[in-house]
Design a protein around this motif. Structure first.
Motif, short mmCIF file in Angstrom:
data_model
loop_
_atom_site.label_atom_id
_atom_site.label_comp_id
_atom_site.label_asym_id
_atom_site.label_seq_id
_atom_site.Cartn_x
_atom_site.Cartn_y
_atom_site.Cartn_z
N ALA A 399 -9.30 23.32 17.56
CA ALA A 399 -8.40 22.60 18.46
C ALA A 399 -7.40 21.79 17.65
N LEU A 400 -6.19 21.67 18.19
CA LEU A 400 -5.15 20.85 17.61
C LEU A 400 -4.89 19.68 18.55
N VAL A 401 -4.96 18.47 18.03
CA VAL A 401 -4.72 17.26 18.82
C VAL A 401 -3.42 16.62 18.34
N LEU A 402 -2.51 16.36 19.28
CA LEU A 402 -1.20 15.79 18.96
C LEU A 402 -1.08 14.39 19.54
N ALA A 403 -0.37 13.52 18.84
CA ALA A 403 -0.16 12.17 19.34
C ALA A 403 1.16 11.63 18.79
N ARG A 404 1.86 10.88 19.64
CA ARG A 404 3.10 10.22 19.22
C ARG A 404 3.02 8.75 19.59
N GLY A 405 3.40 7.92 18.64
CA GLY A 405 3.44 6.48 18.89
C GLY A 405 4.87 6.01 19.06
N ARG A 406 5.04 5.04 19.92
CA ARG A 406 6.37 4.50 20.17
C ARG A 406 7.00 4.01 18.87
N GLY A 407 8.26 4.38 18.66
CA GLY A 407 8.94 4.00 17.43
C GLY A 407 9.10 5.14 16.46
N GLY A 408 8.54 6.32 16.78
CA GLY A 408 8.75 7.49 15.93
C GLY A 408 7.55 8.04 15.21
N PHE A 409 6.36 7.51 15.45
CA PHE A 409 5.15 8.01 14.80
C PHE A 409 4.73 9.36 15.40
N ASN A 410 4.40 10.31 14.54
CA ASN A 410 3.82 11.58 14.96
C ASN A 410 2.57 11.84 14.14
N SER A 411 1.49 12.24 14.79
CA SER A 411 0.27 12.58 14.08
C SER A 411 -0.37 13.81 14.70
N ALA A 412 -1.06 14.56 13.87
CA ALA A 412 -1.76 15.77 14.34
C ALA A 412 -3.07 15.89 13.59
N VAL A 413 -4.11 16.27 14.31
CA VAL A 413 -5.43 16.48 13.74
C VAL A 413 -5.94 17.85 14.17
N VAL A 414 -6.54 18.56 13.25
CA VAL A 414 -7.21 19.83 13.53
C VAL A 414 -8.70 19.59 13.56
#
Length: 419
Positions: A399-414
């Motif tokens: 599974a791929l989990v995506l997340a974005r934080g206000r202000g421009g943060f992007n993160s992804a976890v496998v």
């Protein structure tokens, strides 16, 4: 460039990328208090969004929230902790207790410095802070609690979990809003690679008080719908904002070899991670797709190996379109099942992404993709295979989990399941 879903499965990376085993999960969520009640509700599409009850919301334009049900701190925590903790921290302490119990670990029996805590936070104990500010304004400084000095602090959950459980190993806190839950898990994974035996990690958040609500409203992205089934519709043509919520998930992360040695039940592994940062608006391309690509590379897998994507699901038309573009760039239009179970809870700030990781692990365990509730179908400009209408049975290993934080943060976890 789109990687075809039919491309050959690449060789997996070595044990170094898959040694972060998840052995315990603790959950406090708006649609269930505790891991299994929450997961049963999530699989069944039970929504925890309802009118705000923690304060009178009538004078505010947004009046719906995801509140953790049935939580009575006095029934779950020692009385000495109550005067010094915010509601957010109480939720976190209870989630940590469940995670340890779920992992079959008594933290008091761990060697000194063998375990640490890495959590995420978006703000800190807003409700506690509001109460003490009210005392300051109305009565004077002598009526402000001494615990205010740290109860409001964004690192307080890490500190209180450490103290309560005697965890003296490397610890920390990440502050990247909705992306924080993934960033904390990644930092815990780094500590495992440095030789720490065990980490408590993830995020629990809550700012459902007038002061916190004002901060939520200031972002301009809260839905003003009065009906829960119309308020938070990510990827829909009718999307008009999101609903704020509280809670999240804490995980026990262990070295995989150590977990096997003690005979632990393992939910799966944190196999890959990456983070990027968006340029200022109008000055470049959003970098969510790049975060996902880098996370897949870190895990040693390709797009063809991903069986489900847990989306960030902002509920804003522009942000949803951007995420759909990122997903289709990797998998092609409707190339992989996509789900957003946070439609049942609202967006939980730092707690949202770690709750998605918990959902991904349990989805791999049960071979089922939880639904995105209330959305009938995605908009034409969001060509993703959104799981709607009910849970979908599927063969799942990655599974791929995506997340974005206000202000421009992007993160992804496998996340990968057990063989």
């Amino acid at each position: 460039m789109t990687t075809p879903r039919t491309s050959p499965r690449p060789a997996l990376a070595g044990d170094g990328t898959a040694r972060a085993a998840v052995t315990g999960i603790g959950v406090t969520a708006p649609n269930g208090l505790g891991k299994e009640p929450w997961w049963e509700a999530t699989k069944s599409g039970v929504c925890g969004i309802r009118p705000v009850s923690r304060f009178a919301p009538d004078r505010y334009p947004s009046r719906l929230a995801g509140e953790v049900p049935g939580f009575v701190a006095e029934d779950r925590l020692p009385g000495r902790l109550l005067p010094q903790t915010d509601h957010m921290t109480r939720l976190a302490l209870v989630a940590a207790d469940e995670a340890f119990a779920d992992a079959g670990i008594d933290p008091q029996e761990l060697p000194d410095y063998a375990a640490g805590v890495v959590t995420a936070a978006s703000a800190g104990g807003f409700e506690f802070g509001q109460r003490e500010l009210e005392a300051l304004w109305s009565k004077g400084g002598q009526y402000v609690s001494a615990y205010q000095s740290y109860a409001w602090f964004y690192a307080v959950n890490t500190g209180q979990i450490s103290i309560r459980n005697g965890l003296r190993g490397p610890s920390g806190v990440l502050v990247s809003e909705q992306a924080g839950g993934l960033d904390a898990i990644a930092q815990a994974r780094r500590q495992l690679r440095r030789g720490v035996r065990l980490l408590v990690t993830g995020g629990i958040d809550s700012a459902l008080c007038p002061w916190g609500w004002t901060a939520h409203l200031a972002g301009g992205l809260l839905s003003t719908a009065d009906q829960p089934h119309r308020a938070y519709l990510p990827f829909s043509a009718e999307a008009s904002g999101h609903v704020a919520g509280e809670g999240g998930a804490l995980l026990i992360l262990e070295d995989a070899a150590a977990a096997r040695e003690r005979g632990a039940r393992v939910y799966g592994s944190v196999a890959g991670y990456a983070a990027t940062f968006d340029p200022p608006p109008g000055n470049g391309t959003p970098q969510l797709a790049e975060a996902a690509r880098l996370a897949l590379a870190d895990a040693g897998v390709g797009a063809a190996d991903v069986d489900v994507v847990f989306a960030d699901a902002a509920g804003d038309r522009d942000a949803d379109r951007a995420e759909a573009t990122a997903i289709t760039a990797l998998f092609g239009p409707r190339g992989v099942p996509v789900t957003a179970p946070k439609t049942m809870t609202g967006r939980l700030s730092s707690g949202g992404a770690s709750l998605d990781v918990a959902a991904a692990l349990l989805a791999l365990r049960d071979q089922i993709v939880p639904p995105t509730v209330h959305v009938e179908r995605p908009a034409d400009d969001c060509p993703v295979d959104l799981v709607t209408g009910g849970a979908r049975e599927a063969e799942l290993s990655t599974a791929l989990v995506l997340a974005r934080g206000r202000g421009g943060f992007n993160s992804a976890v496998v996340v990968r399941g057990c063989p």
